[in-house]
Enzyme design. Structure first.
Site, PDB file in Angstrom:
ATOM      1  N   THR A  78      46.383  31.003  43.483  1.00 22.49           N
ATOM      2  CA  THR A  78      47.207  29.878  42.522  1.00 22.49           C
ATOM      3  C   THR A  78      48.141  29.193  43.258  1.00 22.49           C
ATOM      4  O   THR A  78      48.671  28.067  42.574  1.00 22.49           O
ATOM      5  CB  THR A  78      47.905  30.449  41.275  1.00 22.49           C
ATOM      6  OG1 THR A  78      48.643  31.601  41.831  1.00 22.49           O
ATOM      7  CG2 THR A  78      46.769  31.080  40.391  1.00 22.49           C
ATOM      8  N   THR A 117      41.302  25.934  34.821  1.00 25.10           N
ATOM      9  CA  THR A 117      42.511  25.082  34.900  1.00 25.10           C
ATOM     10  C   THR A 117      42.066  23.668  34.692  1.00 25.10           C
ATOM     11  O   THR A 117      40.861  23.192  34.663  1.00 25.10           O
ATOM     12  CB  THR A 117      42.980  25.263  36.335  1.00 25.10           C
ATOM     13  OG1 THR A 117      43.955  23.993  36.752  1.00 25.10           O
ATOM     14  CG2 THR A 117      41.903  25.233  37.421  1.00 25.10           C
ATOM     15  N   TYR A 149      42.395  23.866  45.520  1.00 25.21           N
ATOM     16  CA  TYR A 149      42.433  24.723  44.348  1.00 25.21           C
ATOM     17  C   TYR A 149      41.449  24.367  43.236  1.00 25.21           C
ATOM     18  O   TYR A 149      40.708  25.081  42.836  1.00 25.21           O
ATOM     19  CB  TYR A 149      43.934  24.806  43.764  1.00 25.21           C
ATOM     20  CG  TYR A 149      44.229  25.290  42.541  1.00 25.21           C
ATOM     21  CD1 TYR A 149      44.152  26.877  42.523  1.00 25.21           C
ATOM     22  CD2 TYR A 149      44.432  24.761  41.428  1.00 25.21           C
ATOM     23  CE1 TYR A 149      44.356  27.399  41.223  1.00 25.21           C
ATOM     24  CE2 TYR A 149      44.718  25.374  40.465  1.00 25.21           C
ATOM     25  CZ  TYR A 149      44.575  26.745  40.154  1.00 25.21           C
ATOM     26  OH  TYR A 149      44.868  27.252  38.932  1.00 25.21           O
TER      27      TYR A 149
HETATM   28  N1  LIG Z   1      49.828  28.938  36.800  1.00 23.11           N
HETATM   29  C1  LIG Z   1      49.617  27.981  36.453  1.00 23.11           C
HETATM   30  O1  LIG Z   1      50.209  26.977  36.375  1.00 23.11           O
HETATM   31  C2  LIG Z   1      48.169  27.950  35.934  1.00 23.11           C
HETATM   32  C3  LIG Z   1      47.685  26.715  35.232  1.00 23.11           C
HETATM   33  C4  LIG Z   1      46.381  26.638  34.872  1.00 23.11           C
HETATM   34  C5  LIG Z   1      45.501  27.518  34.960  1.00 23.11           C
HETATM   35  N2  LIG Z   1      45.948  28.876  35.592  1.00 23.11           N
HETATM   36  C6  LIG Z   1      45.084  29.874  35.825  1.00 23.11           C
HETATM   37  O2  LIG Z   1      45.364  31.025  34.997  1.00 23.11           O
HETATM   38  C7  LIG Z   1      45.007  32.290  35.726  1.00 23.11           C
HETATM   39  C8  LIG Z   1      46.338  33.162  35.759  1.00 23.11           C
HETATM   40  O3  LIG Z   1      47.282  32.442  36.689  1.00 23.11           O
HETATM   41  P1  LIG Z   1      48.535  33.302  37.141  1.00 23.11           P
HETATM   42  O4  LIG Z   1      49.685  32.141  37.211  1.00 23.11           O
HETATM   43  O5  LIG Z   1      48.959  34.134  36.174  1.00 23.11           O
HETATM   44  O6  LIG Z   1      48.028  33.778  38.391  1.00 23.11           O
HETATM   45  P2  LIG Z   1      49.027  34.762  39.385  1.00 23.11           P
HETATM   46  O7  LIG Z   1      50.470  35.119  38.817  1.00 23.11           O
HETATM   47  O8  LIG Z   1      48.953  34.074  40.687  1.00 23.11           O
HETATM   48  O9  LIG Z   1      48.207  35.910  39.244  1.00 23.11           O
HETATM   49  C9  LIG Z   1      47.101  36.091  39.834  1.00 23.11           C
HETATM   50  C10 LIG Z   1      47.050  37.807  40.363  1.00 23.11           C
HETATM   51  O10 LIG Z   1      45.652  37.995  41.231  1.00 23.11           O
HETATM   52  C11 LIG Z   1      46.107  38.911  42.124  1.00 23.11           C
HETATM   53  N3  LIG Z   1      45.106  38.841  43.425  1.00 23.11           N
HETATM   54  C12 LIG Z   1      45.299  38.075  44.280  1.00 23.11           C
HETATM   55  N4  LIG Z   1      44.177  38.540  45.359  1.00 23.11           N
HETATM   56  C13 LIG Z   1      43.368  39.298  44.506  1.00 23.11           C
HETATM   57  C14 LIG Z   1      42.318  39.947  44.941  1.00 23.11           C
HETATM   58  N5  LIG Z   1      41.530  39.946  46.200  1.00 23.11           N
HETATM   59  N6  LIG Z   1      41.610  40.882  44.112  1.00 23.11           N
HETATM   60  C15 LIG Z   1      42.386  40.986  42.854  1.00 23.11           C
HETATM   61  N7  LIG Z   1      43.621  40.600  42.356  1.00 23.11           N
HETATM   62  C16 LIG Z   1      44.109  39.531  43.419  1.00 23.11           C
HETATM   63  C17 LIG Z   1      47.484  38.263  42.591  1.00 23.11           C
HETATM   64  O11 LIG Z   1      48.098  39.378  43.500  1.00 23.11           O
HETATM   65  P3  LIG Z   1      49.317  38.784  44.556  1.00 23.11           P
HETATM   66  O12 LIG Z   1      50.333  38.337  43.595  1.00 23.11           O
HETATM   67  O13 LIG Z   1      49.600  39.965  45.195  1.00 23.11           O
HETATM   68  O14 LIG Z   1      48.524  37.587  45.273  1.00 23.11           O
HETATM   69  C18 LIG Z   1      48.058  38.322  41.098  1.00 23.11           C
HETATM   70  O15 LIG Z   1      48.681  39.413  40.696  1.00 23.11           O
HETATM   71  C19 LIG Z   1      44.304  31.801  36.996  1.00 23.11           C
HETATM   72  O16 LIG Z   1      42.981  31.813  36.864  1.00 23.11           O
HETATM   73  C20 LIG Z   1      45.005  30.274  37.302  1.00 23.11           C
HETATM   74  O17 LIG Z   1      44.180  29.861  38.032  1.00 23.11           O
HETATM   75  C21 LIG Z   1      47.405  28.957  36.205  1.00 23.11           C
END
Ligand SMILES: NC(=O)c1ccc[n+]([C@@H]2O[C@H](COP(=O)([O-])OP(=O)(O)OC[C@H]3O[C@@H](n4cnc5c(N)ncnc54)[C@H](OP(=O)(O)O)[C@@H]3O)[C@@H](O)[C@H]2O)c1
Length: 321
Positions: A78, A117, A149
């Site tokens: 992300t 997203t 991304y």
């Molecule tokens: N944040 C935003 O503003 C936003 C906006 C629109 C859509 N989204 C989408 O919403 C979803 C959730 O976003 P979020 O912000 O909650 O994401 P996040 O906080 O970055 O969480 C992603 C999780 O995936 C883990 N991860 C990383 N590499 C991995 C692997 N190889 N195998 C399994 N898990 C792994 C990460 O661990 P580490 O932290 O240790 O890397 C983290 O715990 C995503 O699909 C994102 O694209 C987010």
């Protein structure tokens, strides 16, 4: 019309369970707590079951005592700017990972919910009406990501749809929540440290509280458990409203001050994206049309201001330091 927050507790189907992938991330943590409170049996994994390793995914699924009937994928790469220099890892996580998860879901006969997203669009918006005006993006509007991304997330969507027909893809935007670094936490910290903050006023979208999005994901599952099928495919969800980051920051300041989360005065100034050069261009317009999910689930997404105020009441001030 019901609000996800008021939805009845979900009843798990038999001894089956949900597999929540990425359960330690911002959305994953929120969702895990919501499944708990709604009585939805689930198991969670994060990095320890690497989504880029299909054998690890299959082995985990095979070792569960209770059958997995749903997979929810919240794991992703992300870091939008970092992704420009980290294309390989970003693609493995956002494209290959979803493909592996979709193949695993198909193999074990589980339904899949995958999160995507607004970055799949180019942010120029779609013009409609007379006089012409920008309208929110619909699920079937052409995608055209403008950075690594967004490109890898769009390719992830395609791989999900190719590999697992029983899938929901929920696109969201401007996500914030209690359990991760995000715009609200950053603003609260800066507003406590600085006399002024400048925030871009030329990018328009809708904030989304992770708790509200979690409610929608749980509703998709509970609706199916209740015997009503919602057509598979892509859905959009965010909070209601269309604002700029500057509008959002100004409201965070107003509400944060009133709640005592900001202890000193700070001037919130509008600026342009050009004043904040970044590795990747952010979409100028990323408002999502939510008609499809509203009709499918019979929900009224909360307004962004209402959700912000609910969030700030339970926000952990330590996260802002
Ligand atoms: N944040 C935003 O503003 C936003 C906006 C629109 C859509 N989204 C989408 O919403 C979803 C959730 O976003 P979020 O912000 O909650 O994401 P996040 O906080 O970055 O969480 C992603 C999780 O995936 C883990 N991860 C990383 N590499 C991995 C692997 N190889 N195998 C399994 N898990 C792994 C990460 O661990 P580490 O932290 O240790 O890397 C983290 O715990 C995503 O699909 C994102 O694209 C987010």
């Amino acid at each position: 019309m019901e609000n996800p927050k008021d939805s009845p507790k979900g009843v798990s189907a038999g001894n089956s369970q949900i597999w929540l992938i990425g359960n330690k991330g911002m959305l994953g943590t929120e969702l895990s707590l919501l499944f708990e409170s709604r009585g939805l049996a689930h198991t969670g994994t994060d990095r320890e079951v690497d989504v880029t390793d299909i054998a690890a995914l299959e082995a985990f699924a095979a070792n569960q005592a209770a059958p997995i009937t749903w997979i929810v994928n919240c794991a992703a790469y992300t870091a939008v700017d970092k992704a420009e220099d980290d294309t390989g890892l970003c693609r493995r996580l956002n494209t290959d990972g979803p493909a592996n998860i979709a193949q695993t879901a198909k193999k074990i006969g589980a339904k899949l919910i995958h999160i995507s997203t607004d970055y799949v669009f180019n942010g120029k918006g779609v013009t409609a009406g007379n006089p012409p005006a920008l309208r929110p993006y619909r699920e079937d509007d052409p995608t055209d990501p403008i950075g690594v991304y967004g490109l890898t997330k769009r390719d992830g969507e395609i791989r999900i749809l190719e590999n697992s027909p029983a899938s929901y893809i929920v696109r969201t935007a401007w996500l914030y929540g209690k359990h991760g670094n995000n715009f609200v936490h950053t603003m609260l910290r800066l507003m406590n440290e600085k006399d002024s903050v400048s925030v871009v006023d030329d990018q328009r979208g809708s904030p989304t509280w992770a708790y509200d999005l979690s409610g929608v994901i749980a509703d998709l599952i509970c609706t199916a458990h209740a015997g009503r099928h919602i057509p598979y495919g892509i859905y959009h969800f965010s909070n209601e409203g269309s604002i700029t980051w500057f509008d959002f920051a100004r409201e965070i300041y107003e509400q944060g001050r009133n709640l005592g989360l900001i202890s000193k005065s700070c001037v919130v100034k509008p600026c342009t994206s050009a004043e904040f050069p970044a590795k990747v261009t952010r979409p100028e317009y990323s408002v999502l049309d939510k008609s499809k999910i509203k009709a499918a689930l019979g929900i009224t997404p909360p307004d962004w201001k209402t959700s912000l105020s609910e969030f700030l009441k339970i926000c952990d001030p330590l996260k802002t330091s």
